[in-house]
Design a protein around this motif. Structure first.
Motif, PDB file in Angstrom:
ATOM      1  N   VAL A  46       0.893  -1.028  -0.042  1.00 33.56           N
ATOM      2  CA  VAL A  46      -0.157  -0.046  -0.089  1.00 33.56           C
ATOM      3  C   VAL A  46       0.910   1.091   0.116  1.00 33.56           C
ATOM      4  N   HIS A  47       0.703   1.995  -0.805  1.00 32.56           N
ATOM      5  CA  HIS A  47       1.321   3.438  -1.000  1.00 32.56           C
ATOM      6  C   HIS A  47       0.402   4.656  -0.588  1.00 32.56           C
ATOM      7  N   VAL A  48       1.015   5.478   0.135  1.00 36.18           N
ATOM      8  CA  VAL A  48       0.231   6.744   0.569  1.00 36.18           C
ATOM      9  C   VAL A  48       0.741   7.924  -0.009  1.00 36.18           C
ATOM     10  N   SER A  49       0.069   8.898  -0.642  1.00 36.87           N
ATOM     11  CA  SER A  49       0.480  10.148  -0.977  1.00 36.87           C
ATOM     12  C   SER A  49      -0.156  11.339  -1.235  1.00 36.87           C
ATOM     13  N   LEU A  50       0.159  12.149  -0.896  1.00 36.24           N
ATOM     14  CA  LEU A  50      -0.814  13.577  -0.789  1.00 36.24           C
ATOM     15  C   LEU A  50      -0.878  14.093  -2.158  1.00 36.24           C
ATOM     16  N   ILE A  51      -2.021  14.639  -2.504  1.00 35.77           N
ATOM     17  CA  ILE A  51      -2.787  15.039  -3.876  1.00 35.77           C
ATOM     18  C   ILE A  51      -3.347  16.422  -3.551  1.00 35.77           C
ATOM     19  N   ASN A  52      -3.767  16.966  -4.717  1.00 33.74           N
ATOM     20  CA  ASN A  52      -4.494  18.236  -4.768  1.00 33.74           C
ATOM     21  C   ASN A  52      -3.933  19.299  -3.786  1.00 33.74           C
ATOM     22  N   ASN A  53      -2.633  19.686  -4.141  1.00 40.40           N
ATOM     23  CA  ASN A  53      -2.043  20.700  -3.210  1.00 40.40           C
ATOM     24  C   ASN A  53      -1.876  20.420  -1.689  1.00 40.40           C
ATOM     25  N   ASN A  54      -1.735  19.037  -1.342  1.00 34.89           N
ATOM     26  CA  ASN A  54      -1.791  18.654  -0.033  1.00 34.89           C
ATOM     27  C   ASN A  54      -3.094  18.636   0.682  1.00 34.89           C
ATOM     28  N   HIS A  55      -4.221  18.719   0.016  1.00 40.39           N
ATOM     29  CA  HIS A  55      -5.673  18.772   0.671  1.00 40.39           C
ATOM     30  C   HIS A  55      -6.261  17.534   0.591  1.00 40.39           C
ATOM     31  N   SER A  56      -5.446  16.501  -0.023  1.00 39.37           N
ATOM     32  CA  SER A  56      -6.198  15.253  -0.096  1.00 39.37           C
ATOM     33  C   SER A  56      -5.181  14.241  -0.068  1.00 39.37           C
ATOM     34  N   VAL A  57      -5.414  12.825   0.298  1.00 37.76           N
ATOM     35  CA  VAL A  57      -4.271  11.828   0.238  1.00 37.76           C
ATOM     36  C   VAL A  57      -4.980  10.839  -0.447  1.00 37.76           C
ATOM     37  N   GLN A  58      -4.023  10.024  -0.911  1.00 41.60           N
ATOM     38  CA  GLN A  58      -4.556   8.717  -1.883  1.00 41.60           C
ATOM     39  C   GLN A  58      -3.945   7.673  -1.333  1.00 41.60           C
ATOM     40  N   PHE A  59      -4.662   6.536  -1.382  1.00 42.80           N
ATOM     41  CA  PHE A  59      -4.081   5.153  -1.242  1.00 42.80           C
ATOM     42  C   PHE A  59      -4.108   4.379  -2.345  1.00 42.80           C
ATOM     43  N   THR A  60      -2.915   3.708  -2.727  1.00 42.61           N
ATOM     44  CA  THR A  60      -2.848   2.581  -3.763  1.00 42.61           C
ATOM     45  C   THR A  60      -2.540   1.414  -3.085  1.00 42.61           C
ATOM     46  N   GLY A  61      -2.808   0.461  -3.895  1.00 44.31           N
ATOM     47  CA  GLY A  61      -2.472  -1.118  -3.583  1.00 44.31           C
ATOM     48  C   GLY A  61      -3.164  -1.706  -2.755  1.00 44.31           C
ATOM     49  N   LEU A  62      -4.493  -1.202  -2.181  1.00 45.55           N
ATOM     50  CA  LEU A  62      -5.299  -1.701  -1.425  1.00 45.55           C
ATOM     51  C   LEU A  62      -5.947  -3.270  -2.233  1.00 45.55           C
ATOM     52  N   ASP A  63      -6.416  -4.101  -1.319  1.00 42.93           N
ATOM     53  CA  ASP A  63      -7.209  -5.381  -1.911  1.00 42.93           C
ATOM     54  C   ASP A  63      -8.106  -4.986  -2.907  1.00 42.93           C
ATOM     55  N   PRO A  64      -8.184  -5.233  -4.262  1.00 42.98           N
ATOM     56  CA  PRO A  64      -9.280  -4.917  -4.965  1.00 42.98           C
ATOM     57  C   PRO A  64     -10.546  -5.435  -4.446  1.00 42.98           C
ATOM     58  N   ALA A  65     -10.596  -6.690  -3.992  1.00 40.61           N
ATOM     59  CA  ALA A  65     -11.969  -7.191  -3.400  1.00 40.61           C
ATOM     60  C   ALA A  65     -12.468  -6.384  -2.485  1.00 40.61           C
ATOM     61  N   ILE A  66     -11.670  -6.063  -1.468  1.00 44.96           N
ATOM     62  CA  ILE A  66     -12.372  -5.392  -0.571  1.00 44.96           C
ATOM     63  C   ILE A  66     -12.533  -3.941  -0.795  1.00 44.96           C
ATOM     64  N   MET A  67     -12.078  -3.288  -1.853  1.00 44.55           N
ATOM     65  CA  MET A  67     -12.672  -2.040  -2.457  1.00 44.55           C
ATOM     66  C   MET A  67     -13.638  -2.031  -3.265  1.00 44.55           C
ATOM     67  N   GLY A  68     -13.649  -3.271  -3.883  1.00 47.67           N
ATOM     68  CA  GLY A  68     -15.137  -3.503  -4.674  1.00 47.67           C
ATOM     69  C   GLY A  68     -16.260  -3.390  -3.935  1.00 47.67           C
ATOM     70  N   LYS A  96      -0.208  -2.010  10.143  1.00 47.80           N
ATOM     71  CA  LYS A  96       0.952  -1.278   9.738  1.00 47.80           C
ATOM     72  C   LYS A  96       0.396   0.136   9.622  1.00 47.80           C
ATOM     73  N   ASP A  97       1.107   1.180  10.169  1.00 51.43           N
ATOM     74  CA  ASP A  97       0.741   2.438  10.086  1.00 51.43           C
ATOM     75  C   ASP A  97       1.658   3.158   8.942  1.00 51.43           C
ATOM     76  N   LEU A  98       1.053   3.718   7.867  1.00 53.61           N
ATOM     77  CA  LEU A  98       1.986   4.472   6.925  1.00 53.61           C
ATOM     78  C   LEU A  98       1.743   5.793   6.932  1.00 53.61           C
ATOM     79  N   MET A  99       2.823   6.565   7.221  1.00 56.79           N
ATOM     80  CA  MET A  99       3.051   7.846   7.498  1.00 56.79           C
ATOM     81  C   MET A  99       3.150   8.780   6.294  1.00 56.79           C
ATOM     82  N   PHE A 100       2.534   9.990   6.280  1.00 58.32           N
ATOM     83  CA  PHE A 100       2.472  11.050   5.467  1.00 58.32           C
ATOM     84  C   PHE A 100       2.543  12.498   5.976  1.00 58.32           C
TER      85      PHE A 100
END
Length: 139
Positions: A24-46, A133-137
């Motif tokens: 799982v990757h965490v990154s800030l987007i939209n001029n640091n107003h939002s955060v995005q999470f990638t790599g989450l389990d697709p079955a759970i997200m669906g 697991k805690d992912l910092m940003f």
């Protein structure tokens, strides 16, 4: 004969399937107003993507503000906000904007075999009993 037995055991244990834990990757987007999470389990997200209840998202991928005393991070309140799914990416926009210079973290729960995310949501398992697991940003 013993040599063949050892070779057979080595072959059996060497070929066992280890479940792949998604990265799982965490990154800030939209001029640091939002955060995005990638790599989450697709079955759970669906499954959860169809549910717009904020509590479901906050139980599964909560966002917290990192306290000055990191030993107290388990006692922090959840950062409320809006969760959205776009192209297998979860975006979180907090109700209160992220503060520049502060660190935040997302708690990613690592579900073991036999433990399902729905067990937590239904109250069958408590959050403290599941590894995470805690992912910092931050800015």
């Amino acid at each position: 004969m013993k040599r063949y037995q050892w070779f057979f055991l080595l072959l059996c244990f060497g070929c066992t399937h280890q479940p792949k834990v998604p990265t799982v990757h965490v990154s800030l987007i939209n001029n640091n107003h939002s955060v995005q999470f990638t790599g989450l389990d697709p079955a759970i997200m669906g499954e959860i993507g169809r549910d717009t209840t904020r509590d479901v998202w906050e139980n599964l991928i909560p966002v917290y503000k990192m306290p000055a005393d990191t030993d107290m991070k388990d006692f922090q309140p959840v950062q409320h906000g809006v969760y959205q799914i776009k192209d297998s990416v979860v975006m979180f926009t907090p109700d209160t904007p992220f503060v520049k210079g502060h660190t935040y973290f997302m708690r990613h729960y690592l579900f073991d075999v036999g433990i399902k995310p729905w067990d937590i949501l239904r109250g069958k398992k408590k959050l403290g009993s599941v590894r995470y697991k805690d992912l910092m940003f931050g800015e």
